[in-house]
Design a protein around this motif. Structure first.
Motif, PDB file in Angstrom:
ATOM      1  N   PHE B 297       0.730  -1.165  -0.002  1.00 13.68           N
ATOM      2  CA  PHE B 297      -0.039  -0.043   0.044  1.00 13.68           C
ATOM      3  C   PHE B 297       0.970   1.342   0.088  1.00 13.68           C
ATOM      4  CE2 PHE B 297       0.272  -1.376   4.178  1.00 13.68           C
ATOM      5  CZ  PHE B 297       0.169  -0.238   5.150  1.00 13.68           C
ATOM      6  N   ARG B 298       1.052   1.600  -1.310  1.00 16.40           N
ATOM      7  CA  ARG B 298       2.111   2.771  -1.591  1.00 16.40           C
ATOM      8  C   ARG B 298       1.253   4.080  -1.014  1.00 16.40           C
ATOM      9  NH1 ARG B 298       4.141  -0.755  -5.168  1.00 16.40           N
ATOM     10  NH2 ARG B 298       2.566  -0.453  -6.652  1.00 16.40           N
ATOM     11  N   ARG B 299       0.019   4.210  -0.934  1.00 15.31           N
ATOM     12  CA  ARG B 299      -0.679   5.218  -0.394  1.00 15.31           C
ATOM     13  C   ARG B 299      -0.713   5.609   0.892  1.00 15.31           C
ATOM     14  NH1 ARG B 299      -5.593   4.563  -4.908  1.00 15.31           N
ATOM     15  NH2 ARG B 299      -5.493   2.463  -3.843  1.00 15.31           N
ATOM     16  N   GLY B 300      -0.451   4.616   1.817  1.00 14.52           N
ATOM     17  CA  GLY B 300      -0.265   4.617   2.945  1.00 14.52           C
ATOM     18  C   GLY B 300      -1.661   4.496   3.753  1.00 14.52           C
ATOM     19  N   VAL B 301      -1.673   4.523   4.995  1.00 18.60           N
ATOM     20  CA  VAL B 301      -2.823   4.291   5.909  1.00 18.60           C
ATOM     21  C   VAL B 301      -3.942   5.429   5.428  1.00 18.60           C
ATOM     22  CG1 VAL B 301      -4.088   4.234   8.043  1.00 18.60           C
ATOM     23  CG2 VAL B 301      -1.650   3.221   7.617  1.00 18.60           C
ATOM     24  N   VAL B 302      -3.531   6.682   5.468  1.00 14.93           N
ATOM     25  CA  VAL B 302      -4.530   7.687   5.324  1.00 14.93           C
ATOM     26  C   VAL B 302      -4.836   7.876   3.815  1.00 14.93           C
ATOM     27  CG1 VAL B 302      -4.851  10.315   5.320  1.00 14.93           C
ATOM     28  CG2 VAL B 302      -3.838   9.204   7.195  1.00 14.93           C
ATOM     29  N   GLY B 303      -3.962   7.623   2.858  1.00 14.60           N
ATOM     30  CA  GLY B 303      -4.241   7.570   1.575  1.00 14.60           C
ATOM     31  C   GLY B 303      -5.208   6.419   1.091  1.00 14.60           C
ATOM     32  N   GLU B 304      -4.989   5.513   1.622  1.00 19.91           N
ATOM     33  CA  GLU B 304      -5.900   4.280   1.284  1.00 19.91           C
ATOM     34  C   GLU B 304      -7.271   4.617   1.937  1.00 19.91           C
ATOM     35  OE1 GLU B 304      -5.429   1.636  -0.518  1.00 19.91           O
ATOM     36  OE2 GLU B 304      -3.072   1.627  -0.517  1.00 19.91           O
ATOM     37  N   ILE B 305      -7.473   5.066   3.202  1.00 21.29           N
ATOM     38  CA  ILE B 305      -8.697   5.309   3.665  1.00 21.29           C
ATOM     39  C   ILE B 305      -9.239   6.373   2.610  1.00 21.29           C
ATOM     40  CG2 ILE B 305     -10.014   6.414   5.542  1.00 21.29           C
ATOM     41  CD1 ILE B 305      -7.840   5.212   7.247  1.00 21.29           C
ATOM     42  N   GLY B 306      -8.531   7.415   2.295  1.00 21.90           N
ATOM     43  CA  GLY B 306      -8.965   8.416   1.241  1.00 21.90           C
ATOM     44  C   GLY B 306      -9.581   7.804   0.262  1.00 21.90           C
ATOM     45  N   ALA B 307      -8.930   6.953  -0.652  1.00 17.53           N
ATOM     46  CA  ALA B 307      -9.129   6.391  -1.737  1.00 17.53           C
ATOM     47  C   ALA B 307     -10.526   5.447  -1.670  1.00 17.53           C
ATOM     48  CB  ALA B 307      -8.172   5.309  -2.204  1.00 17.53           C
ATOM     49  N   LEU B 308     -10.594   5.009  -0.333  1.00 16.68           N
ATOM     50  CA  LEU B 308     -11.853   3.915  -0.046  1.00 16.68           C
ATOM     51  C   LEU B 308     -13.252   5.195   0.085  1.00 16.68           C
ATOM     52  CD1 LEU B 308     -11.635   0.958   0.791  1.00 16.68           C
ATOM     53  CD2 LEU B 308     -12.186   1.731   3.150  1.00 16.68           C
ATOM     54  N   PHE B 309     -13.000   6.241   0.555  1.00 19.91           N
ATOM     55  CA  PHE B 309     -13.952   7.182   0.389  1.00 19.91           C
ATOM     56  C   PHE B 309     -14.172   7.777  -1.122  1.00 19.91           C
ATOM     57  CE2 PHE B 309     -13.770   6.219   4.924  1.00 19.91           C
ATOM     58  CZ  PHE B 309     -14.965   6.014   5.253  1.00 19.91           C
ATOM     59  N   GLY B 310     -13.382   7.533  -2.006  1.00 16.11           N
ATOM     60  CA  GLY B 310     -13.629   7.993  -3.316  1.00 16.11           C
ATOM     61  C   GLY B 310     -12.757   9.277  -3.686  1.00 16.11           C
TER      62      GLY B 310
END
Lengths: 294, 320
Positions: B297-310
């Protein structure tokens, strides 16, 4: 006899030490250059691979009774095999991404390797005997030359120049160089580029392990021996420019000597002199001494 | 798609941050929180450079640790007040950053990383040899002093709120920088440097400015840490610290506002939790986190959560 007010044994002793360090810088920066040239990855794990190389030799001898000469062959093979695994499972996925991810991944791997060895062997270091054949020394009149140290310089140079020859003068080398320029085109010629990449990474790591075995009898075999060295080697790479194979050999050797001489004339600066040279070179030639201007 | 405007979101972000920060010291151990805030500010400063300008510095420990020594020296040996000590630390970080930046921004990518690493190593060796740094022992007994001559900072809660205020100030500054036209230009340089050049921007100047801001805030974080722990040590200038801040930022999420804070929180907590249980396996765990982050997960924790919410993923250094 004195040279610039320094007794000649001390002067030549430091010069030899400089040459030896320079040989290690040369092999390691050569390995980095080979990997970087084809995979576009700065192999931060290079120092760890050097350290593991030394430890494989030590473990082979202590646990299995495998001697130095076999270690010189086996250790690079073992480390190279691990490198194949790393390249196949991890590095392969990163080629299409920014270079930085390769650096970060190999940095993580280096931390892991260092940590594991620290846990099993502590940081105090193990010693490794000089092989019987190379024990003792010769009195040259102006200095005492330990045979093993002379052997290190000769062996390192032999490896460096064979690598240079293989890359610059053979058809395999030509293919490698072509693959750094146009992997797609080389692939179209029927050459299996992914295998080439894997092999390159393994050879680079193997070179580091070879240096590790060479270093084992003269330096303490310990888990941090690589991480201290690799930073200096990075500076060497910046200074040399990583533009050419020959460049990394010449720069590595030259900087080792510069460092050795600093130890004679101004010992306090010997730890920083390479970094000072780096700053000076960057001011004049940002691309490095042998680098192509980016 | 979101009902809130940018301004409202910022307001909400800071309100939550301040409320959580004010409650925290009564729930958690203040010294732990202070350490956390120091590293969070350090990681945010680093992220400004890597996440928004695409420049991977592997020498940020030089600013963090160097400023810690400067502040320690000024406050302990010259008797400066803590607020002036911090300012001096930040100024030192900025000046050192300008010097590093001038040399490093002439090269790109991994060369940039290696040059900053080499320069930082120079600072490390200076720190080993200078008489006032205390060499291997580090600089001990740095007084926290009295803030503006009034508030006694030896009280942990008082010190916490001081540190928290400095953190919020630094965080705000970074937030402002990112959302300013200057920040937009940085992102343009990160995403497509040749295009930014062809648009007429003096790319080198913008990069240098970003480097200086990042370095002075990293310096501020280091200075703060030296006051909190009353100690500046070689560990702070060692390149492992540079690696650690990269890890925090990467784990939290490159190029996200809150990522570095989350990353610092995770790493500092992990270290505190594991240090006495697993010994030097901590290093192996940190290395493994690096590997997992880069691979999975190159986007990191916060980045992945952000991606999850579109939300549009905030790219780090190009390549997503």
């Amino acid at each position: 006899m004195e040279i610039f007010g320094i007794p000649s044994p001390a002067f030549f002793g430091q010069l030899l030490l400089g040459l030896i360090n320079g040989s290690f810088y040369a092999i390691l920066s050569l390995g980095l250059a080979i990997i970087f040239g084809l995979l576009n990855i700065i192999n931060f794990a290079h120092g760890a691979q050097y350290m593991v190389g030394a430890f494989v030799a030590w473990m082979g001898f202590t646990w299995l009774g495998i001697g130095y000469w076999w270690a010189l062959i086996l250790s690079p093979l073992v480390v190279g095999a691990v490198a194949v695994l790393i390249e196949r499972t991890m590095l392969k996925q990163l080629y299409k991404l920014d270079h930085l991810y390769g650096l970060l991944l190999t940095f993580g791997l280096a931390l892991m390797a260092e940590g594991v060895f620290k846990n099993y062997f502590g940081v105090s270091g193990e010693s490794y005997e000089v092989p019987e054949l190379l024990q003792g020394g010769i009195n040259l009149g102006f200095m005492y030359l330990p045979i093993y140290r002379a052997w290190v310089v000769v062996a390192a140079m032999a490896v460096c120049f064979s690598a240079w020859y293989a890359i610059e003068r053979t058809s395999l080398g030509a293919t490698l160089r072509a693959a750094t320029q146009r992997p797609d085109l080389v692939q179209a010629l029927g050459i299996n580029v992914p295998v080439l990449l894997t092999a390159t990474y393994a050879v680079g790591a193997g070179l580091a392990a070879f240096a590790g075995v060479l270093a084992a009898p003269i330096m303490q075999v310990n888990p941090v021996m690589g991480s201290n060295l690799i930073i200096v080697v990075f500076a060497v790479v910046v200074i040399g420019g990583m533009g050419s194979i020959l460049g990394s050999i010449v720069t590595g050797l030259g900087l080792g000597v510069v460092e050795g001489l600093t130890k004679v004339f101004y010992p306090e600066a010997s730890a920083v002199v390479i970094f000072v040279v780096m700053v000076l070179v960057l001011l004049v030639k940002p691309a490095g001494l042998f680098g192509k201007q980016a | 798609m979101n009902a809130m405007t940018e301004r409202q979101r910022t307001f909400a972000l800071f309100t939550v941050l301040i409320v959580v920060g004010c409650i925290a010291p009564f729930v958690l151990y203040p010294t732990f929180l202070m350490k956390l805030l120091c590293f969070a500010l350090f990681a945010c400063a680093f992220n400004l450079l890597l996440g928004f300008a695409g420049l991977l510095s592997f020498g940020h420990a030089a600013f963090f640790g160097g400023s810690a020594y400067i502040t320690g020296y000024l406050c302990r040996d010259l008797g400066l007040s803590p607020e002036l000590g911090l300012l001096a630390g930040a100024a030192f970080g900025g000046v050192l950053g300008a010097l590093f930046g001038l040399l490093a921004i002439r090269r790109e990518g991994i060369y940039f990383a290696m040059i900053t690493l080499g320069l930082a190593q120079l600072v490390y060796f200076v720190a080993v040899q200078m008489p006032f740094t205390g060499g291997e022992d580090g600089m001990q007994g740095i007084p926290r002093g009295k803030l503006f001559g009034l508030v006694d900072l030896s009280n942990n809660i008082a010190m916490y709120f001081f540190v928290f205020a400095v953190f919020v100030g630094g965080f705000w500054l970074i937030h402002r920088t990112i959302h300013s036209p200057f920040g937009q230009i940085l992102k343009a340089i990160r995403d497509n440097e040749p295009r930014a050049i062809s648009l007429g921007y003096d790319v080198a100047r913008f990069k240098l400015l970003a480097f200086v801001i990042s370095a002075s805030l990293a310096g501020l974080a280091g200075s703060m840490k030296s006051l909190v722990f009353q100690l500046a040590s070689l560990a702070d200038v060692h390149w492992h610290t540079s690696g650690q801040v990269v890890l925090m930022t990467l784990l939290g999420g490159l190029g996200t506002i809150l990522g570095p804070v989350a990353g610092a929180f995770t790493i500092v907590s992990l270290e505190n939790l594991l240090a006495d249980k697993v010994g030097s396996w901590v290093e192996v765990i940190m290395g493994a986190i690096f590997v997992v982050c880069v691979l999975l997960f190159r986007r990191g924790v916060v980045g992945e959560i952000g991606a999850l919410f579109g939300k549009k993923p905030a790219a780090g250094p190009a390549g997503h």
